[in-house]
Design a protein around this motif. Structure first.
Motif, PDB file in Angstrom:
ATOM      1  N   SER A 166       0.836  -1.198   0.000  1.00 48.66           N
ATOM      2  CA  SER A 166       0.000   0.000   0.000  1.00 48.66           C
ATOM      3  C   SER A 166       0.875   1.255   0.000  1.00 48.66           C
ATOM      4  CB  SER A 166      -0.893   0.024   1.239  1.00 48.66           C
ATOM      5  OG  SER A 166      -1.563   1.261   1.381  1.00 48.66           O
ATOM      6  N   PRO A 167       0.466   2.233  -0.821  1.00 49.37           N
ATOM      7  CA  PRO A 167      -0.685   2.278  -1.724  1.00 49.37           C
ATOM      8  C   PRO A 167      -0.376   1.626  -3.065  1.00 49.37           C
ATOM      9  CG  PRO A 167       0.465   4.380  -1.809  1.00 49.37           C
ATOM     10  CD  PRO A 167       1.178   3.542  -0.779  1.00 49.37           C
ATOM     11  N   SER A 168      -1.412   1.087  -3.683  1.00 51.47           N
ATOM     12  CA  SER A 168      -1.285   0.527  -5.025  1.00 51.47           C
ATOM     13  C   SER A 168      -2.396   1.093  -5.890  1.00 51.47           C
ATOM     14  CB  SER A 168      -1.379  -0.998  -4.990  1.00 51.47           C
ATOM     15  OG  SER A 168      -0.223  -1.570  -4.417  1.00 51.47           O
ATOM     16  N   TYR A 169      -2.045   1.356  -7.139  1.00 49.98           N
ATOM     17  CA  TYR A 169      -2.970   1.946  -8.098  1.00 49.98           C
ATOM     18  C   TYR A 169      -3.024   1.021  -9.313  1.00 49.98           C
ATOM     19  CZ  TYR A 169      -0.818   5.633  -5.284  1.00 49.98           C
ATOM     20  OH  TYR A 169      -0.272   6.359  -4.252  1.00 49.98           O
ATOM     21  N   VAL A 170      -4.217   0.659  -9.731  1.00 50.23           N
ATOM     22  CA  VAL A 170      -4.376  -0.223 -10.884  1.00 50.23           C
ATOM     23  C   VAL A 170      -5.184   0.512 -11.943  1.00 50.23           C
ATOM     24  CG1 VAL A 170      -5.249  -2.431 -11.731  1.00 50.23           C
ATOM     25  CG2 VAL A 170      -4.237  -2.284  -9.436  1.00 50.23           C
ATOM     26  N   LEU A 171      -4.588   0.644 -13.107  1.00 51.60           N
ATOM     27  CA  LEU A 171      -5.244   1.301 -14.238  1.00 51.60           C
ATOM     28  C   LEU A 171      -5.347   0.297 -15.377  1.00 51.60           C
ATOM     29  CD1 LEU A 171      -6.317   3.971 -15.549  1.00 51.60           C
ATOM     30  CD2 LEU A 171      -3.976   4.292 -16.421  1.00 51.60           C
ATOM     31  N   GLU A 172      -6.563  -0.143 -15.643  1.00 52.66           N
ATOM     32  CA  GLU A 172      -6.824  -1.067 -16.750  1.00 52.66           C
ATOM     33  C   GLU A 172      -5.874  -2.265 -16.725  1.00 52.66           C
ATOM     34  OE1 GLU A 172      -6.439   1.845 -19.764  1.00 52.66           O
ATOM     35  OE2 GLU A 172      -8.312   2.827 -19.189  1.00 52.66           O
ATOM     36  N   GLY A 173      -5.732  -2.824 -15.525  1.00 51.62           N
ATOM     37  CA  GLY A 173      -4.935  -4.026 -15.360  1.00 51.62           C
ATOM     38  C   GLY A 173      -3.461  -3.793 -15.090  1.00 51.62           C
ATOM     39  N   GLU A 174      -2.981  -2.568 -15.203  1.00 48.37           N
ATOM     40  CA  GLU A 174      -1.567  -2.268 -14.953  1.00 48.37           C
ATOM     41  C   GLU A 174      -1.399  -1.762 -13.521  1.00 48.37           C
ATOM     42  OE1 GLU A 174       2.247   0.178 -16.823  1.00 48.37           O
ATOM     43  OE2 GLU A 174       0.252   0.433 -17.704  1.00 48.37           O
ATOM     44  N   LEU A 175      -0.495  -2.401 -12.792  1.00 49.25           N
ATOM     45  CA  LEU A 175      -0.276  -2.098 -11.376  1.00 49.25           C
ATOM     46  C   LEU A 175       0.863  -1.111 -11.198  1.00 49.25           C
ATOM     47  CD1 LEU A 175      -0.576  -2.709  -8.283  1.00 49.25           C
ATOM     48  CD2 LEU A 175       0.994  -4.638  -8.663  1.00 49.25           C
ATOM     49  N   PHE A 176       0.633  -0.131 -10.332  1.00 48.32           N
ATOM     50  CA  PHE A 176       1.659   0.818  -9.919  1.00 48.32           C
ATOM     51  C   PHE A 176       1.693   0.781  -8.396  1.00 48.32           C
ATOM     52  CE2 PHE A 176      -0.274   2.120 -13.838  1.00 48.32           C
ATOM     53  CZ  PHE A 176       0.788   2.508 -14.642  1.00 48.32           C
ATOM     54  N   TRP A 177       2.813   0.349  -7.822  1.00 47.78           N
ATOM     55  CA  TRP A 177       2.911   0.221  -6.364  1.00 47.78           C
ATOM     56  C   TRP A 177       3.739   1.365  -5.799  1.00 47.78           C
ATOM     57  CZ3 TRP A 177       7.447  -2.192  -3.618  1.00 47.78           C
ATOM     58  CH2 TRP A 177       7.280  -2.128  -2.224  1.00 47.78           C
ATOM     59  N   GLY A 178       3.147   2.076  -4.848  1.00 46.42           N
ATOM     60  CA  GLY A 178       3.871   3.093  -4.096  1.00 46.42           C
ATOM     61  C   GLY A 178       3.616   4.501  -4.594  1.00 46.42           C
ATOM     62  N   GLN A 179       3.565   5.433  -3.652  1.00 38.98           N
ATOM     63  CA  GLN A 179       3.329   6.827  -4.024  1.00 38.98           C
ATOM     64  C   GLN A 179       4.471   7.399  -4.862  1.00 38.98           C
ATOM     65  OE1 GLN A 179       4.998   9.802  -2.504  1.00 38.98           O
ATOM     66  NE2 GLN A 179       6.567   8.364  -1.795  1.00 38.98           N
ATOM     67  N   ASP A 180       5.612   6.741  -4.838  1.00 41.87           N
ATOM     68  CA  ASP A 180       6.730   7.180  -5.684  1.00 41.87           C
ATOM     69  C   ASP A 180       6.587   6.712  -7.125  1.00 41.87           C
ATOM     70  OD1 ASP A 180       7.066   4.564  -4.826  1.00 41.87           O
ATOM     71  OD2 ASP A 180       9.231   4.682  -4.683  1.00 41.87           O
ATOM     72  N   ARG A 181       5.479   6.004  -7.450  1.00 44.62           N
ATOM     73  CA  ARG A 181       5.198   5.597  -8.830  1.00 44.62           C
ATOM     74  C   ARG A 181       4.047   6.405  -9.441  1.00 44.62           C
ATOM     75  NH1 ARG A 181       9.118   3.449  -7.072  1.00 44.62           N
ATOM     76  NH2 ARG A 181       9.951   1.397  -7.660  1.00 44.62           N
ATOM     77  N   LEU A 182       3.646   7.463  -8.759  1.00 40.17           N
ATOM     78  CA  LEU A 182       2.537   8.263  -9.280  1.00 40.17           C
ATOM     79  C   LEU A 182       2.878   8.930 -10.607  1.00 40.17           C
ATOM     80  CD1 LEU A 182       1.089   9.816  -6.004  1.00 40.17           C
ATOM     81  CD2 LEU A 182      -0.132   8.341  -7.606  1.00 40.17           C
ATOM     82  N   ASP A 183       4.142   9.261 -10.838  1.00 38.07           N
ATOM     83  CA  ASP A 183       4.521   9.840 -12.126  1.00 38.07           C
ATOM     84  C   ASP A 183       4.268   8.853 -13.263  1.00 38.07           C
ATOM     85  OD1 ASP A 183       5.252  12.211 -10.964  1.00 38.07           O
ATOM     86  OD2 ASP A 183       7.411  11.807 -10.997  1.00 38.07           O
ATOM     87  N   PHE A 184       4.539   7.559 -13.007  1.00 38.08           N
ATOM     88  CA  PHE A 184       4.276   6.557 -14.027  1.00 38.08           C
ATOM     89  C   PHE A 184       2.775   6.399 -14.276  1.00 38.08           C
ATOM     90  CE2 PHE A 184       8.534   4.985 -12.626  1.00 38.08           C
ATOM     91  CZ  PHE A 184       9.183   5.156 -13.842  1.00 38.08           C
ATOM     92  N   LEU A 185       1.990   6.472 -13.200  1.00 37.76           N
ATOM     93  CA  LEU A 185       0.539   6.429 -13.355  1.00 37.76           C
ATOM     94  C   LEU A 185       0.064   7.617 -14.175  1.00 37.76           C
ATOM     95  CD1 LEU A 185      -2.281   5.312 -12.704  1.00 37.76           C
ATOM     96  CD2 LEU A 185      -2.185   6.546 -10.522  1.00 37.76           C
ATOM     97  N   ASP A 186       0.625   8.775 -13.913  1.00 37.09           N
ATOM     98  CA  ASP A 186       0.265   9.977 -14.664  1.00 37.09           C
ATOM     99  C   ASP A 186       0.582   9.790 -16.152  1.00 37.09           C
ATOM    100  OD1 ASP A 186      -0.684  12.554 -14.994  1.00 37.09           O
ATOM    101  OD2 ASP A 186       1.215  13.501 -14.504  1.00 37.09           O
ATOM    102  N   GLU A 187       1.748   9.231 -16.452  1.00 36.95           N
ATOM    103  CA  GLU A 187       2.106   8.980 -17.846  1.00 36.95           C
ATOM    104  C   GLU A 187       1.134   8.007 -18.505  1.00 36.95           C
ATOM    105  OE1 GLU A 187       6.146   7.684 -17.916  1.00 36.95           O
ATOM    106  OE2 GLU A 187       6.910   9.569 -17.116  1.00 36.95           O
ATOM    107  N   ALA A 188       0.743   6.968 -17.762  1.00 37.59           N
ATOM    108  CA  ALA A 188      -0.196   5.987 -18.308  1.00 37.59           C
ATOM    109  C   ALA A 188      -1.550   6.623 -18.608  1.00 37.59           C
ATOM    110  CB  ALA A 188      -0.355   4.824 -17.337  1.00 37.59           C
ATOM    111  N   LEU A 189      -1.951   7.567 -17.771  1.00 31.63           N
ATOM    112  CA  LEU A 189      -3.234   8.244 -18.003  1.00 31.63           C
ATOM    113  C   LEU A 189      -3.179   9.158 -19.224  1.00 31.63           C
ATOM    114  CD1 LEU A 189      -4.176   9.052 -14.316  1.00 31.63           C
ATOM    115  CD2 LEU A 189      -5.562   7.698 -15.896  1.00 31.63           C
ATOM    116  N   GLN A 190      -1.982   9.599 -19.580  1.00 34.77           N
ATOM    117  CA  GLN A 190      -1.833  10.422 -20.775  1.00 34.77           C
ATOM    118  C   GLN A 190      -1.909   9.610 -22.058  1.00 34.77           C
ATOM    119  OE1 GLN A 190       1.339  13.560 -20.606  1.00 34.77           O
ATOM    120  NE2 GLN A 190       1.783  12.628 -18.623  1.00 34.77           N
TER     121      GLN A 190
END
Length: 200
Positions: A173-197
């Motif tokens: 925790s925390p973990s963020y899943v976007l359309e099946g892709e997992l991002f673990w940790g608040q230090d991976r929020l930049d990668f989540l942001d890129e995926a949303l773009q």
């Protein structure tokens, strides 16, 4: 259609607290929605090979504190790495958040207030009176939410969140899943942001 982030988090997670505002900001910026899914992290650990903090090697515990200090400095957020009531039973707090969400409450402020109570204000979030005070501070119906938190429907939802987390590959925790892709940790929020773009 807006894309949806499945947000799996533990109600004792200092890292979830550090990432809370940035998650909200990036979701708003990218027009994404968030599904708030509190989980029983010790149960997740038991199924995925994790080790609860008190049982980790001293070296790992020391590094956690060093990393917290670095991130607190970078983000300008205060967290007490070793609060008085550290990682108590998070079941009731989790179910209160689930109950609030089921009633249409925007729960971002609520779960962040509960985390702040533990990590900043030296409060015991396993205590119903503590949670009642937090709910009242958020102008929420404390009696109704605490009662709903004990219902079988909410208890089942908590178990379902935990099962869904493991099924999605979540192990922390925390973990963020976007359309099946997992991002673990608040230090991976930049990668989540890129995926949303990118295109869904």
């Amino acid at each position: 259609m807006p894309r949806t982030i499945d947000y799996y988090f533990w109600m004792n997670s200092d890292w979830a607290y550090l990432g809370a505002d940035r998650l909200e900001q990036l979701a708003a910026r990218r027009g994404a929605s968030i599904r708030y899914l509190p989980v029983d992290l010790p149960a997740v650990y038991a199924r995925t090979g994790g080790v609860i903090l008190p049982k980790r090697a001293p070296e790992r515990q020391a590094y956690r504190i060093a990393e917290l200090k670095r991130w607190c400095k970078r983000l300008g957020i205060h967290v007490n790495a070793t609060p008085r009531y550290m990682c108590p039973d998070a079941g009731l707090a989790s179910r209160v958040v689930i109950a609030a969400d089921s009633m249409g409450v925007r729960v971002a402020a609520l779960y962040k207030a509960i985390l702040a109570a533990e990590w900043c204000d030296e409060q015991d979030i396993s205590d119903a009176s503590t949670l009642r005070a937090i709910l009242l501070s958020q102008n929420l119906d404390a009696d109704t939410l605490l009662r709903l938190a004990e219902t079988s429907a909410v208890q089942t939802a908590y178990v379902r969140n935990t099962d869904a987390a493991v099924a999605a590959g979540v192990f922390g925790s925390p973990s963020y899943v976007l359309e099946g892709e997992l991002f673990w940790g608040q230090d991976r929020l930049d990668f989540l942001d890129e995926a949303l773009q990118s295109e869904g």
